[in-house]
Write an enzyme that holds these catalytic residues in place. Sequence first.
Site, PDB file in Angstrom:
ATOM      1  N   GLU A 104       0.832  -1.214   0.000  1.00 60.56           N
ATOM      2  CA  GLU A 104       0.000   0.000   0.000  1.00 60.56           C
ATOM      3  C   GLU A 104       0.864   1.261   0.000  1.00 60.56           C
ATOM      4  O   GLU A 104       0.543   2.246  -0.661  1.00 60.56           O
ATOM      5  CB  GLU A 104      -0.928   0.000   1.229  1.00 60.56           C
ATOM      6  CG  GLU A 104      -2.029  -1.038   1.111  1.00 60.56           C
ATOM      7  CD  GLU A 104      -2.991  -0.963   2.280  1.00 60.56           C
ATOM      8  OE1 GLU A 104      -2.530  -1.249   3.401  1.00 60.56           O
ATOM      9  OE2 GLU A 104      -4.160  -0.620   2.087  1.00 60.56           O
ATOM     10  N   GLU A 124      -4.236  -9.175   3.395  1.00 59.54           N
ATOM     11  CA  GLU A 124      -4.998  -8.816   4.599  1.00 59.54           C
ATOM     12  C   GLU A 124      -6.186  -9.737   4.865  1.00 59.54           C
ATOM     13  O   GLU A 124      -6.467 -10.074   6.008  1.00 59.54           O
ATOM     14  CB  GLU A 124      -5.495  -7.367   4.504  1.00 59.54           C
ATOM     15  CG  GLU A 124      -4.433  -6.318   4.767  1.00 59.54           C
ATOM     16  CD  GLU A 124      -3.556  -5.996   3.564  1.00 59.54           C
ATOM     17  OE1 GLU A 124      -3.650  -6.706   2.541  1.00 59.54           O
ATOM     18  OE2 GLU A 124      -2.770  -5.046   3.659  1.00 59.54           O
TER      19      GLU A 124
END
Length: 680
Positions: A104, A124
């Site tokens: 990210e 995730e």
Amino acid sequence: MSKIKIHSDSNVMVVTVDNPPINAGSAEVRSGLLEAIRELESDGKLEAAVIIGGGTTFIAGSDIKEFSLPLAEPQLPTVIAAIENCSKPVVCALHGAALGGGFELALGCDARIALVGTLLGLPEVTLGIIPGAGGTQRLPRLVGVEKSIELICSGARIQADEALKLGIVNEVVQENLLAHALILARSMIGQKNRIRDISMPTGDADAILAASQKALKAGKNRPQVKEAIAMICNAQALPIDQALAVERESFQTLRVSIEAKALRHQFFAERKLFKALSSNDAQAQALEQIAVIGAGTMGSGIAMACLSAGYAVILLDQDELALHNGVKRVEQFYQSRLQSGRMSQGRVSELLQRFSFGSDWNVISAADLIIEAVFEDIDVKHEVFAKMDTHAKSSALLASNTSYLDIDAIAAKTSNPSRVLGLHFFSPAQVMKLIEIIRCKKTSPVALATGLSFAKRLGKLPIISANSFGFIGNRIYSAYRRQCEFMLEEGAYPEQIDAALEAYGFAMGPFAVADLSGLDIAWRMRKSQAASRDPGHRYVSIPDTLCLAGRLGRKVGAGYYRYPEDSKEKVLDPVVSEIIEAASKEKGIIRRPFNADEIVNRVLLTMINEVAHLLSEGVTTVADDCDIALVNGYGFPRWQGGPVFIARAKGQKLLDQELKQLAKVSGPGFLLANTDVLFI
Ligand code: NAI
């Protein structure tokens, strides 16, 4: 010591993340990065920056320990916002792995350059959360909604080359990552190239719907998968700042959910396993050649597991047809991998070159480890171990894959019991992650360490068990099945129990499993234990009655269910209900209705009780290992954490009360465990 090192290469700032071993994105890393970006903005001599990982990797994930606590400032979105708002370009240079928050962060930069072989991904969802720092907003701007759903909902890791094709990275280089990153950064001076400013590609609504349905099915409809899809779709529906705020809120809610805690528990339990492995004092022996005795279901699967891990393998069986069939299973397995594109022709040929087979015991004399997987019969095991002992070289280790037999007794008849251990694989052995390493009374520390490192090389999760009936997994499973039989007798039906447990998340209910593996295996065991069974203990005769009626399970078309030849589905059979109702009547039990919650709770309590027994008896010394066993060997839903996790979440007081009640309804023979061992 700062976790961020800064130096300048003339007009370019080089920011190096220095948080070994995986450069996890911790609070210190985040604050160091934020400071660096502020300095970049304010220092007039600097015109661009490169962020790179020190050591073997870029940021390979966030510091998962932090997820259980209130998140410390600065949080990752703040760091990314600073990069995006900085007037100077920032290039991310990736090697090793850029996962989760690391990826990210890279998506928050103006360009990404990767060393060939770098892995990128947003895993995730496997931890019960979603990317919470813009992953669900920036990735779709590069690859579209459909592809983002595929990548984020599976937690897939992709290689740099694929990332280049998808437009996720700007460049892939073979070497000299930093030098190339500096060139890229200099070429961008005076420009910004933020992903947030890219307009969303218009997706095909049908393809997006199909991708969502596929992801939900593969992700078992878990909340984080649903949320991830919703967030990715927001990339099209909402302005980016609003969508980012919604994403963060969803991440924060999921982060503290019980499911995410359960998944973190599993993650840490597995990690502890490997920590124990690396701190094991004894040196493991090097293994090159493995011999597997018995080419049946397990032997051929074990051979595949070893071949895939790079060992040379010899498969031996006394029965020509069994050997032929076993070899065929191995060859077909690799052929199917080739056909599905998961293995190249070169790899399959190389693998099969390491594979040999035969029925002459002399072939095992060169093996470093010999694994026995013959019939589950103590006399056969003794006979086979005697031959292994005779033909093996003196340094070779001898292992048994027995499910229930006494390996100490088997070892005692060999010339050197210190080289004997249990390696209990699960079926199919080439797939199932769990392996129980059985430490017998005389197993040497070297043999144990070798067993552990062997399991690690196979990519398995090894848990250590003492030599005790059923070891860890089968012991818990037997107690679980017995409890389900109690409930049959008290008023429940197999389909109700199976449905309740499947709705809870088990891959299959216990009666569907029994039908699949065959009712005769447990029947044979019950018969062998009949003489020593305490007649005062509660004994449910329903499975015996089914076996006596020839209902041995799926292979004969009937067990707890019926399996019509023209259908793949199981169907209910009124005969089974009659057998069950007759069994209740015979014992004078007045049947009563059960609901799903009660069924699940009784099963979980039974498992917890058995785990406490295993710990008290010293069969295992690590409570969390039992959770690993159930999830990886018995279809227990990972997101529920496992019995130990559930026990601790319940708290000892409530647990003890409920266990007392369970003991009451279970009747004579149910031994209430001391639960202190679960709360140490
Ligand atoms: P299987 O019946 O499929 O295979 C056993 C093989 O051993 C046969 O091919 C047979 O010809 C061979 N064999 C028998 N006596 C032999 C001898 N004296 N010398 C050489 N080969 C001999 O049995 P399966 O299911 O593979 O089980 C093997 C062992 O693994 C058993 O101890 C079982 O309890 C254990 N196990 C089985 C699991 C399963 O799900 N099937 C799971 C975990 C362990």
